[in-house]
Every structure is written in C-alpha cells, then in structure tokens.
Design an enzyme around this catalytic site. Structure first.
Site, PDB file in Angstrom:
ATOM      1  CE  LYS A 170      -1.894   3.229   1.823  1.00  0.00           C
ATOM      2  NZ  LYS A 170      -1.609   4.569   1.441  1.00  0.00           N
ATOM      3  CD  GLU A 245      11.482   0.046  11.029  1.00  0.00           C
ATOM      4  OE1 GLU A 245      12.561   0.804  11.315  1.00  0.00           O
ATOM      5  OE2 GLU A 245      11.782  -1.075  11.273  1.00  0.00           O
ATOM      6  CB  CYS A 279      12.244   8.780   9.571  1.00  0.00           C
ATOM      7  SG  CYS A 279      13.329   7.587   8.857  1.00  0.00           S
ATOM      8  CD  GLU A 377       9.076  12.882  12.508  1.00  0.00           C
ATOM      9  OE1 GLU A 377       7.928  12.401  12.360  1.00  0.00           O
ATOM     10  OE2 GLU A 377       9.943  11.986  12.039  1.00  0.00           O
TER      11      GLU A 377
HETATM   12  P1  NAD Z   1       1.896   8.503   7.713  1.00  0.00           P
HETATM   13  O1  NAD Z   1       1.887   7.747   9.028  1.00  0.00           O
HETATM   14  O2  NAD Z   1       0.787   9.758   7.394  1.00  0.00           O
HETATM   15  O3  NAD Z   1       1.402   7.539   6.477  1.00  0.00           O
HETATM   16  C1  NAD Z   1       2.392   6.428   6.127  1.00  0.00           C
HETATM   17  C2  NAD Z   1       1.514   5.394   5.359  1.00  0.00           C
HETATM   18  O4  NAD Z   1       0.224   4.894   6.143  1.00  0.00           O
HETATM   19  C3  NAD Z   1       0.802   6.008   4.210  1.00  0.00           C
HETATM   20  O5  NAD Z   1       0.931   5.116   3.398  1.00  0.00           O
HETATM   21  C4  NAD Z   1      -0.742   6.129   4.698  1.00  0.00           C
HETATM   22  O6  NAD Z   1      -1.438   6.299   3.669  1.00  0.00           O
HETATM   23  C5  NAD Z   1      -0.739   5.090   5.485  1.00  0.00           C
HETATM   24  N1  NAD Z   1      -1.954   5.112   6.553  1.00  0.00           N
HETATM   25  C6  NAD Z   1      -2.344   6.571   7.251  1.00  0.00           C
HETATM   26  N2  NAD Z   1      -3.521   6.212   7.907  1.00  0.00           N
HETATM   27  C7  NAD Z   1      -3.303   4.746   8.054  1.00  0.00           C
HETATM   28  C8  NAD Z   1      -4.244   4.005   9.069  1.00  0.00           C
HETATM   29  N3  NAD Z   1      -5.039   4.304   9.857  1.00  0.00           N
HETATM   30  N4  NAD Z   1      -3.917   2.731   8.764  1.00  0.00           N
HETATM   31  C9  NAD Z   1      -2.971   2.015   8.032  1.00  0.00           C
HETATM   32  N5  NAD Z   1      -2.525   2.849   7.369  1.00  0.00           N
HETATM   33  C10 NAD Z   1      -2.540   4.191   7.177  1.00  0.00           C
HETATM   34  O7  NAD Z   1       3.231   9.159   7.608  1.00  0.00           O
HETATM   35  P2  NAD Z   1       3.847   9.873   6.362  1.00  0.00           P
HETATM   36  O8  NAD Z   1       3.454  11.280   6.475  1.00  0.00           O
HETATM   37  O9  NAD Z   1       3.456   9.194   5.185  1.00  0.00           O
HETATM   38  O10 NAD Z   1       5.360   9.953   6.463  1.00  0.00           O
HETATM   39  C11 NAD Z   1       6.006  10.390   7.323  1.00  0.00           C
HETATM   40  C12 NAD Z   1       6.496   9.899   8.793  1.00  0.00           C
HETATM   41  O11 NAD Z   1       7.039   8.511   8.567  1.00  0.00           O
HETATM   42  C13 NAD Z   1       7.236  10.664   9.648  1.00  0.00           C
HETATM   43  O12 NAD Z   1       6.802  10.280  11.022  1.00  0.00           O
HETATM   44  C14 NAD Z   1       8.438  10.038   9.676  1.00  0.00           C
HETATM   45  O13 NAD Z   1       9.498  10.197  10.609  1.00  0.00           O
HETATM   46  C15 NAD Z   1       8.160   8.574   9.204  1.00  0.00           C
HETATM   47  N6  NAD Z   1       9.152   7.773   8.676  1.00  0.00           N
HETATM   48  C16 NAD Z   1       9.951   6.797   9.479  1.00  0.00           C
HETATM   49  C17 NAD Z   1      11.004   6.124   8.863  1.00  0.00           C
HETATM   50  C18 NAD Z   1      11.599   4.938   9.813  1.00  0.00           C
HETATM   51  O14 NAD Z   1      12.397   4.285   9.120  1.00  0.00           O
HETATM   52  N7  NAD Z   1      11.524   4.956  11.111  1.00  0.00           N
HETATM   53  C19 NAD Z   1      11.236   6.266   7.657  1.00  0.00           C
HETATM   54  C20 NAD Z   1      10.381   7.388   7.006  1.00  0.00           C
HETATM   55  C21 NAD Z   1       9.629   7.954   7.442  1.00  0.00           C
END
Ligand code: NAD
Length: 473
Positions: A170, A245, A279, A377
């Site tokens: 997804k 993550e 991140c 963050e």
């Molecule tokens: P997000 O949590 O908004 O979305 C991530 C994914 O989850 C997207 O595909 C989104 O559509 C999906 N999603 C949203 N709501 C959901 C739900 N209720 N159930 C299941 N899936 C759902 O994050 P983002 O804005 O896309 O990314 C930024 C975040 O990701 C930041 O917090 C960043 O630190 C983190 N990040 C972490 C790592 C790591 O390796 N630890 C790496 C990259 C980004």
C-alpha cells in the site's frame, strides 16, 4: 499527465472493484500531475486471497529460485532507474540530482543487499537434538510513506521476497507513481502471480483493511507515530506481527574537540537535505555552550548557502511534499518564535522569489530541549541548536526525547565518540559519518520496534520453528 488507475493483483493489472480516482499534486507547481485510483476493502480481499494462494507454492520455493527472481528484478530496476527518479521528482518534489541519485540508489542498494544476504542466509540450523528452522511468516501487508519512496518500499519488498513471503503493498497516496513503476518492474521480471500485489489508496481505508484482515499474517509499517499506534490497535484482534518504523527527533552531538565549522555546516546542510523530510535527520544539534557564538555563525552561513527552488534545476532543496505539510511546518516555526527560540536563519513564509510551490526557508533556531520545536518531529527543514555544558549534559539532552531513531556523534577522539555512542538510547548512531546497507535500522522508544536493512530485515519476515528430536538417535 500520468494516469495510473489499475492495481496489480494476482499477476494482472486490475481495475478497482468500485471505481474512484484522486488527483496527485506536484508540490513544486501546485498543479495536478496525474491521477490514481483509490481502492476499497473489496480490492484488499482480492489481493489477500491471491497472496494466500501464491504462498502455498512461493513459501516453499528454493533459495536458488528466489535468487534468480531477485536478479531478474535487479536487471529490470536498473533499466528503469531514470524513470523512477523522474517519478520521485514529480511526486514528492526531490531535486532531480537527489531523485536520480540517492533516492533510486537506496532502492537498488536494498535489492543488491537482499541478494547478498540471501546467498549466505542460514534458514536451518541444528542445535543439539533440535532443528531450528526459519520459515516465511506468510502474507504480509507493507504500508509505506512518501518521504523516501524507493527506500521504504524496497527495504520491505526485497527481504520479504527473499524470505519466501507473499505481499500486498500500500504505497503513500501523496507519492504513488514510483511504486506503480516498481510494480511494473516486478511484473516484467516475472514475479509469480499473487506473490506481489499492489493497491493504491487512502491509509484509513486500504491500510486499515490490511491491518485488520484475518488472512494477513504480518504488517510492516513505516510512517508516523499516531498511525503506527492505530495500526497496532487494528491488528490486535488477529494477533498478527506488526513491525513499526516511526518518527524521530535525533540528536547530533558535536564534541568539544570536533572541527566546529565543518560539522556545523555538515549538520545544517544535512538537516535541509530532502527538505528536512528524513525520519533519522539530526534535527537537534547539540553543541558546547562555550562555542555557541561560533556555531551560530557557521549554522547561519550554512543555511543561507542552501539553494532552494525548482526540483528540475540544480538546487539543494525542493519544496516540501504538500500544502498540509507546508502549513504544519509554518506552525512549528511560529511556535518556535512564540516560545522565545532565537531565529538565526530562515523563518516564516516562502523563500524570496518562490511564490508558487510548497517551498520552505531553511530555518535554524537556537533553543532549549523543553521547547515544542525540540520535542516534536517537524518533518521539515528546521534545525534546533541546543547548547550543552559537558558530555554528561549532552548525553542527558540527547536521551531526553520520546523518540530514539537516529543519532550522530562528531569528534576527533574516537574513544570518546564511541563512549558517547554507547550511552545514547537510539537505534542507529553515525560516528563521524559513514554508510552501511548491512547495518540494522530501527527505533527505540516511540520510534518503533522493527529492525530493517540487511540480514536483520530478513528476520521481520520469518517465523522460527523448533523441531525437537530432529537429531535424536
Ligand atoms: P503517515 O503515517 O501519515 O502515512 C504512512 C502510510 O500509512 C501511508 O501509506 C498512509 O496512507 C498510511 N496510513 C495512514 N493512515 C493509516 C491507517 N489508519 N491505517 C493504516 N495505514 C495508514 O506518514 P507519512 O506522512 O507518509 O510519513 C512521514 C512519517 O514517516 C514521519 O513521521 C517519519 O518520521 C516517518 N518515517 C519513518 C521512517 C523509519 O524508518 N523509522 C522512515 C521514513 C519515514
């Protein structure tokens, strides 16, 4: 205009059960760059059923077959790498040099690493009378963010394929194009039907349906902390494994004997890379209080040297991903000003001359660790410099965070750097830089519970079985 309205299910491009589309916006222009389909739980059911059927054979496939498959994907990935870079530039605004460089290179690196690890990986080992077998966990739901699209998808898909799992990807709704091309690559390389499936759509619909699904064995999620918490709740009833993550607020400790100019410049430019949307970015720069004036000068100079503009041109920083992300970052900058942090570079509004597109000024504050801008963050190009008194104080500040994803230590004396790195409560620490595709990556505390990259990434997708008596006479 790009139009990607079909999903990849059971080895075929498939129209959604209920047609519904959404526009994709180019953050550099604020114009529509194309459209995708938004899936529904009915599409998830079809993909999960296909993945379950495929697992019966793919789960038993030989290492040789999986290596051949990964090598075929590698050849196809290399053939389409430039297209992936172009897609990343359009979908999330990374400058072309970065999109066609580090972004696509990370995906390729995880693929090459999965091949290397698979060649050596021990799926079986006998200990006394017991055989310990590592077996694929089954059908996996892979949910990914937009900030490093190829890194996040490839670090999941290739270890999962290597382990013998089947999966449903997804991708992020904001940055869906590169995942679509990746699905074409996997299709062309001959991934057996049902082994890899991809459905685009909203997280709260597709992600939630995967997390709750009775026939999904595991979810690997990269994204924000609140969504990670929701996924754990959704997955709880079916007791599936959830690898998380999540976000970070990582500290970069510049020790007293470090070259101040080089490290402050490096840390500042590093924070602005990918528009601060990394991140593990070192978003808290911890410096000796006695040298704060020099640090301010170096950081202000470095921030003003960061070129911002059209991702198609030769700039260091493009826009941030969306209007909503832009607004969130502006609110944090406003909060920093309200809290009394000292602004030494950047600030509110767009950089001069950039009136369209979600461009943010490379911003540096000097503040304290209790400020909101040092605790939450921001996920934008905003660095907070925090002075410390001595090494104990630096370690205390670094660890005083809900997060524990990345960490950085810079200094001349390697023994001191090593000692500091041992005391930092965080999943990955860079001592004077470096890069390693085999180093496990993941978070302590609210930065998550998984470990990806290299061999550790394989364990996310494996069950452990004991066959006691295997070695008995
Ligand atoms: P997000 O949590 O908004 O979305 C991530 C994914 O989850 C997207 O595909 C989104 O559509 C999906 N999603 C949203 N709501 C959901 C739900 N209720 N159930 C299941 N899936 C759902 O994050 P983002 O804005 O896309 O990314 C930024 C975040 O990701 C930041 O917090 C960043 O630190 C983190 N990040 C972490 C790592 C790591 O390796 N630890 C790496 C990259 C980004």
């Amino acid at each position: 205009m790009r139009s990607y309205t079909q999903f990849y299910i059971d080895g075929r491009w498939t129209s959604p059960v209920t047609p519904k589309t959404a526009e994709v916006i180019n953050p550099a222009t604020e114009e529509v760059s194309g459209e995708i389909s938004l899936g529904s739980p009915a599409d998830v059911d079809l993909a999960v059923a296909a993945a379950r059927r495929a697992f019966a054979t793919y789960g038993e496939s030989s290492v040789k077959d999986r290596l051949d498959l990964l090598e075929a994907i590698q050849a196809e990935y290399e053939r389409r790498e430039a297209e992936l870079g172009e897609a990343i530039m359009v979908e999330m605004g990374a400058p072309k040099g970065l999109a066609n460089g580090f972004h696509t290179l990370l995906g390729k690196g995880h693929l090459g690493t999965a091949i290397e690890v698979l060649k050596e990986f021990k799926f079986e080992e006998q200990r006394g009378v017991t055989l310990i077998r590592k077996e694929p966990i089954g059908v996996c739901g892979l949910i990914t963010p937009w900030n490093w699209p190829m890194n996040q998808t490839c670090v999941k898909i290739f270890p999962a394929l290597a382990a013998g799992c089947t999966m449903i990807l997804k991708p992020p709704q904001l940055a869906p194009y590169s995942a679509q091309i990746l699905a074409e690559i996997l299709d062309k390389a001959g991934v057996p039907a049902g082994v890899f499936n991809m459905i685009q759509g909203q997280g709260s619909v597709i992600g939630a349906a995967l997390s709750r699904h009775e026939d999904v064995d595991m979810i690997s999620f990269t994204g924000s902390e609140p969504v990670g918490v929701q996924i754990q709740k959704d997955a709880a009833d079916t007791v599936k494994r959830v690898g998380l993550e999540l976000g970070g607020k990582s500290a970069w400790i510049v020790l007293d004997d470090a070259s101040l100019a080089a490290n402050v410049a490096g840390a500042t430019a590093g924070m602005m890379g990918n528009s601060g949307q990394t991140c593990s970015a070192g978003s808290r720069l911890l410096v000796p209080a006695s040298r704060l004036d020099d640090v301010k000068r170096a950081a202000a100079e470095a921030a003003s040297g960061v070129t911002v503009g059209d991702p198609q041109s030769d700039v260091a920083m493009g826009p941030v991903v969306s209007k909503s992300q832009y607004n969130i970052i502006q609110q944090y900058i406003e909060k920093g000003l309200e809290e009394g942090a000292e602004l030494i570079a950047g600030g509110l509004g767009r950089p001069e001359g950039l009136d369209k597109g979600w461009y943010v000024k490379p911003t540096v504050f000097v503040g304290t660790n209790d400020m909101v801008i040092a605790r939450e963050e921001i996920f934008g190009p905003v660095l907070v410099v925090i002075p410390y008194d001595d090494i104990d104080d630096a370690v205390r500040i670094a660890n005083d965070s809900n997060f524990g994803l990345g960490g950085y230590v810079s200094g001349e004396d390697l023994d001191t750097c090593r000692a500091v790195s041992r005391r930092m409560r965080t999943g990955a620490i860079w001592v004077n830089g470096g890069f390693d595709f085999h180093a496990p990556f993941g978070g302590y505390k609210r930065s998550g519970n998984g470990r990806e990259w290299g061999e550790f990434g394989f364990h996310e997708y494996l069950e452990v079985k004991s066959v006691i008596g295997w070695g008995a006479a």
